[in-house]
Scaffold this active site. Structure first.
Site, mmCIF file in Angstrom:
data_model
loop_
_atom_site.group_PDB
_atom_site.id
_atom_site.type_symbol
_atom_site.label_atom_id
_atom_site.label_comp_id
_atom_site.label_asym_id
_atom_site.label_seq_id
_atom_site.Cartn_x
_atom_site.Cartn_y
_atom_site.Cartn_z
ATOM 1 N N MET A 180 0.826 -1.186 0.000
ATOM 2 C CA MET A 180 0.000 0.000 0.000
ATOM 3 C C MET A 180 0.881 1.263 0.000
ATOM 4 S SD MET A 180 -3.180 1.148 0.103
ATOM 5 C CE MET A 180 -4.226 -0.066 0.800
ATOM 6 N N TYR A 181 1.910 1.267 0.845
ATOM 7 C CA TYR A 181 2.789 2.426 0.952
ATOM 8 C C TYR A 181 3.497 2.692 -0.372
ATOM 9 C CZ TYR A 181 6.512 5.456 2.713
ATOM 10 O OH TYR A 181 7.367 6.507 2.906
ATOM 11 N N ALA A 182 4.053 1.645 -0.972
ATOM 12 C CA ALA A 182 4.770 1.802 -2.244
ATOM 13 C C ALA A 182 3.825 2.255 -3.355
ATOM 14 C CB ALA A 182 5.452 0.496 -2.626
ATOM 15 N N THR B 256 1.102 4.018 -3.031
ATOM 16 C CA THR B 256 0.762 5.416 -2.782
ATOM 17 C C THR B 256 1.893 6.340 -3.225
ATOM 18 O OG1 THR B 256 -0.611 4.755 -0.908
ATOM 19 C CG2 THR B 256 0.053 7.053 -1.002
ATOM 20 N N LYS B 257 3.136 5.960 -2.922
ATOM 21 C CA LYS B 257 4.279 6.769 -3.346
ATOM 22 C C LYS B 257 4.362 6.831 -4.871
ATOM 23 C CE LYS B 257 8.095 7.039 -1.205
ATOM 24 N NZ LYS B 257 8.659 7.927 -0.216
#
Length: 94
Positions: free
Chosen positions: A1-3, A5-6
């Site tokens: 999810m973090y990757a 979003t980035k």
């Protein structure tokens, strides 16, 4: 999810850069790797890249110098090297 979003933020920033540069508005996405601090210390990968990890002040100075130089900013040489290593090394090894 973090990757994901980035990646979205980087792509969206590039689109805004292309759309608004003719109006004199510069949009730039800062893309740091690890920077020393509490967040990075929680990742095991951060230990692997510790020699390439700048302090927040070092990163901020480098980033400020890159304002106006394109849609994606990886201003720190140590981060450029870290991104290259992360790109060429297989995921299973990282």
């Amino acid at each position: 999810m973090y990757a994901a979003t980035k990646h979205y933020v980087a792509w969206f920033s590039k689109c805004l850069h292309v759309e608004y540069r003719s109006k004199g508005i510069d949009v730039q996405c800062q893309a740091p790797f690890f920077v020393t601090g509490a967040m990075a210390s929680g990742f095991s990968e951060a230990k692997l890249f510790a020699p390439l990890t700048p302090t927040p002040d070092d990163y901020a100075r480098a980033a400020a110098r890159w304002i106006g130089h394109g849609a994606l900013c990886v201003p720190n040489l140590r981060h450029q090297i870290a991104w290259f290593i992360a790109y060429v090394v297989p995921d299973w090894l990282l």
